[in-house]
Design an enzyme around this catalytic site. Structure first.
Site, PDB file in Angstrom:
ATOM      1  N   PRO A  97       0.788  -1.221   0.000  1.00  0.00           N
ATOM      2  CA  PRO A  97       0.000   0.000   0.000  1.00  0.00           C
ATOM      3  C   PRO A  97       0.826   1.280   0.000  1.00  0.00           C
ATOM      4  O   PRO A  97       1.870   1.356   0.652  1.00  0.00           O
ATOM      5  CB  PRO A  97      -0.817  -0.104   1.299  1.00  0.00           C
ATOM      6  CG  PRO A  97      -0.103  -1.088   2.138  1.00  0.00           C
ATOM      7  CD  PRO A  97       0.528  -2.054   1.181  1.00  0.00           C
ATOM      8  N   ASN A  98       0.306   2.229  -0.736  1.00  0.00           N
ATOM      9  CA  ASN A  98       0.838   3.605  -0.831  1.00  0.00           C
ATOM     10  C   ASN A  98       2.121   3.723  -1.650  1.00  0.00           C
ATOM     11  O   ASN A  98       2.580   4.838  -1.901  1.00  0.00           O
ATOM     12  CB  ASN A  98       1.057   4.215   0.578  1.00  0.00           C
ATOM     13  CG  ASN A  98      -0.236   4.294   1.360  1.00  0.00           C
ATOM     14  OD1 ASN A  98      -1.229   4.808   0.843  1.00  0.00           O
ATOM     15  ND2 ASN A  98      -0.270   3.758   2.561  1.00  0.00           N
ATOM     16  N   HIS A 157      12.728  -2.359   2.452  1.00  0.00           N
ATOM     17  CA  HIS A 157      12.139  -1.084   2.877  1.00  0.00           C
ATOM     18  C   HIS A 157      13.041   0.036   2.398  1.00  0.00           C
ATOM     19  O   HIS A 157      14.252   0.015   2.668  1.00  0.00           O
ATOM     20  CB  HIS A 157      11.980  -1.022   4.401  1.00  0.00           C
ATOM     21  CG  HIS A 157      11.072  -2.094   4.893  1.00  0.00           C
ATOM     22  ND1 HIS A 157       9.714  -2.056   4.680  1.00  0.00           N
ATOM     23  CD2 HIS A 157      11.332  -3.261   5.528  1.00  0.00           C
ATOM     24  CE1 HIS A 157       9.174  -3.152   5.178  1.00  0.00           C
ATOM     25  NE2 HIS A 157      10.136  -3.911   5.697  1.00  0.00           N
ATOM     26  N   GLU A 205      12.790  -9.050   1.806  1.00  0.00           N
ATOM     27  CA  GLU A 205      11.976  -7.934   2.307  1.00  0.00           C
ATOM     28  C   GLU A 205      12.767  -6.642   2.117  1.00  0.00           C
ATOM     29  O   GLU A 205      13.922  -6.541   2.534  1.00  0.00           O
ATOM     30  CB  GLU A 205      11.684  -8.178   3.794  1.00  0.00           C
ATOM     31  CG  GLU A 205      10.907  -7.059   4.462  1.00  0.00           C
ATOM     32  CD  GLU A 205      10.728  -7.295   5.975  1.00  0.00           C
ATOM     33  OE1 GLU A 205      11.132  -8.377   6.482  1.00  0.00           O
ATOM     34  OE2 GLU A 205      10.209  -6.390   6.641  1.00  0.00           O
ATOM     35  N   ALA A 263       3.025  -0.642   4.847  1.00  0.00           N
ATOM     36  CA  ALA A 263       2.549  -0.694   6.238  1.00  0.00           C
ATOM     37  C   ALA A 263       2.043  -2.079   6.648  1.00  0.00           C
ATOM     38  O   ALA A 263       1.983  -2.389   7.848  1.00  0.00           O
ATOM     39  CB  ALA A 263       1.454   0.349   6.443  1.00  0.00           C
ATOM     40  N   ARG A 300       5.131  11.108  -2.463  1.00  0.00           N
ATOM     41  CA  ARG A 300       4.829  10.813  -1.058  1.00  0.00           C
ATOM     42  C   ARG A 300       6.062  11.054  -0.186  1.00  0.00           C
ATOM     43  O   ARG A 300       7.080  10.378  -0.353  1.00  0.00           O
ATOM     44  CB  ARG A 300       4.439   9.328  -0.975  1.00  0.00           C
ATOM     45  CG  ARG A 300       4.294   8.798   0.404  1.00  0.00           C
ATOM     46  CD  ARG A 300       4.281   7.269   0.394  1.00  0.00           C
ATOM     47  NE  ARG A 300       3.972   6.765   1.714  1.00  0.00           N
ATOM     48  CZ  ARG A 300       4.216   5.534   2.103  1.00  0.00           C
ATOM     49  NH1 ARG A 300       4.765   4.663   1.280  1.00  0.00           N
ATOM     50  NH2 ARG A 300       3.914   5.161   3.319  1.00  0.00           N
ATOM     51  N   ARG A 303      12.944   5.143  12.585  1.00  0.00           N
ATOM     52  CA  ARG A 303      11.647   5.828  12.554  1.00  0.00           C
ATOM     53  C   ARG A 303      10.796   5.435  13.772  1.00  0.00           C
ATOM     54  O   ARG A 303      11.335   4.941  14.766  1.00  0.00           O
ATOM     55  CB  ARG A 303      10.975   5.527  11.216  1.00  0.00           C
ATOM     56  CG  ARG A 303      11.830   5.990  10.024  1.00  0.00           C
ATOM     57  CD  ARG A 303      11.159   5.702   8.711  1.00  0.00           C
ATOM     58  NE  ARG A 303       9.917   6.463   8.568  1.00  0.00           N
ATOM     59  CZ  ARG A 303       8.985   6.196   7.649  1.00  0.00           C
ATOM     60  NH1 ARG A 303       9.180   5.201   6.779  1.00  0.00           N
ATOM     61  NH2 ARG A 303       7.897   6.923   7.585  1.00  0.00           N
ATOM     62  N   TYR A 357      11.191   9.004   1.317  1.00  0.00           N
ATOM     63  CA  TYR A 357      11.201   7.943   0.303  1.00  0.00           C
ATOM     64  C   TYR A 357      11.900   8.333  -1.002  1.00  0.00           C
ATOM     65  O   TYR A 357      12.024   7.497  -1.897  1.00  0.00           O
ATOM     66  CB  TYR A 357       9.754   7.504   0.002  1.00  0.00           C
ATOM     67  CG  TYR A 357       9.064   6.919   1.211  1.00  0.00           C
ATOM     68  CD1 TYR A 357       9.502   5.722   1.771  1.00  0.00           C
ATOM     69  CD2 TYR A 357       7.998   7.572   1.815  1.00  0.00           C
ATOM     70  CE1 TYR A 357       8.891   5.189   2.899  1.00  0.00           C
ATOM     71  CE2 TYR A 357       7.370   7.043   2.942  1.00  0.00           C
ATOM     72  CZ  TYR A 357       7.830   5.856   3.478  1.00  0.00           C
ATOM     73  OH  TYR A 357       7.229   5.325   4.590  1.00  0.00           O
ATOM     74  N   ASN A 362       8.217  -5.323  -0.896  1.00  0.00           N
ATOM     75  CA  ASN A 362       8.063  -4.203   0.026  1.00  0.00           C
ATOM     76  C   ASN A 362       6.594  -4.172   0.436  1.00  0.00           C
ATOM     77  O   ASN A 362       5.753  -3.677  -0.308  1.00  0.00           O
ATOM     78  CB  ASN A 362       8.465  -2.880  -0.627  1.00  0.00           C
ATOM     79  CG  ASN A 362       8.401  -1.722   0.369  1.00  0.00           C
ATOM     80  OD1 ASN A 362       7.813  -1.859   1.449  1.00  0.00           O
ATOM     81  ND2 ASN A 362       8.999  -0.600   0.012  1.00  0.00           N
TER      82      ASN A 362
HETATM   83  C1  DQA Z   1       8.192   1.223   3.924  1.00  0.00           C
HETATM   84  C2  DQA Z   1       8.237   1.444   5.441  1.00  0.00           C
HETATM   85  C3  DQA Z   1       6.867   1.211   6.065  1.00  0.00           C
HETATM   86  O1  DQA Z   1       6.935   1.435   7.468  1.00  0.00           O
HETATM   87  C4  DQA Z   1       5.854   2.154   5.470  1.00  0.00           C
HETATM   88  O2  DQA Z   1       4.569   1.905   6.006  1.00  0.00           O
HETATM   89  C5  DQA Z   1       5.834   2.132   3.984  1.00  0.00           C
HETATM   90  C6  DQA Z   1       7.114   2.056   3.275  1.00  0.00           C
HETATM   91  C7  DQA Z   1       9.531   1.576   3.244  1.00  0.00           C
HETATM   92  O3  DQA Z   1       9.691   1.216   2.085  1.00  0.00           O
HETATM   93  O4  DQA Z   1      10.386   2.244   3.859  1.00  0.00           O
HETATM   94  O5  DQA Z   1       4.783   2.227   3.361  1.00  0.00           O
HETATM   95  O6  DQA Z   1       7.934  -0.149   3.673  1.00  0.00           O
END
Ligand code: DQA
Length: 150
Positions: free
Chosen positions: A15-16, A105, A103, A82, A23, A112, A28, A79
């Site tokens: 998501p997102n 990020h 995984e 959240a 964003r 954070r 990011y 990735n």
């Molecule tokens: C993320 C880190 C997560 O905590 C966050 O909710 C994201 C992006 C990252 O790529 O740093 O959506 O996965």
């Protein structure tokens, strides 16, 4: 005799991550998801791998993609956004398909908020890359290719 590992990698974004580039660029970066896709395809192509690239804001779509990947790809660069911090279902799916998952990020989640420090995915991941920006996806692809060659 073991079956041949497919020369295909699934890159999955949760998501997102469709909002990458606009964003919170201070967290990011400025690269878009299309830029990430291009980076992944280039990194994989050098080693003769194809990339299947998918982003979804829906947990069920991500679950279905993981299930469908079984036997079809050498592994998954994931990735989970959240959902990393909330989803037992995604962790169970990864255990269920027995594919290597890296995984990724983009941000260093450990620098954070405390709620980002726990991952349901990490215990079932083959490898974890955090805080390398979008280059983390390239590192993830390289790692999966390395694992596939073992
Ligand atoms: C993320 C880190 C997560 O905590 C966050 O909710 C994201 C992006 C990252 O790529 O740093 O959506 O996965």
């Amino acid at each position: 005799m073991s079956e041949k590992t497919p020369a295909r990698i699934l890159v999955l974004n949760g998501p997102n991550l469709n909002l990458l580039g606009t964003r919170e660029p201070e967290v990011y970066g400025h690269e878009t998801l299309a830029d990430v896709e291009e980076l992944c395809r280039t990194a994989a192509a050098g080693a003769g791998y194809e990339v299947e690239f998918l982003q979804s804001n829906h947990e069920g779509v991500l679950l279905d993609a993981i299930h469908a990947a079984r036997g079809q790809v050498a592994g998954i660069v994931f990735n989970p956004g959240a959902f990393t911090h909330t989803s037992v279902a995604l962790a169970d799916a990864i255990s269920g398909v027995q594919l290597p998952v890296v995984e990724v990020h983009i941000s260093n989640v450990h620098r954070r908020e405390a709620f980002r420090h726990h991952s349901y995915i990490s215990p079932v991941a083959a490898s974890i890359i955090v805080g390398a920006g979008v280059n983390g996806y390239v590192l993830g692809i390289q790692q999966l290719i390395h694992l596939a060659g073992k």
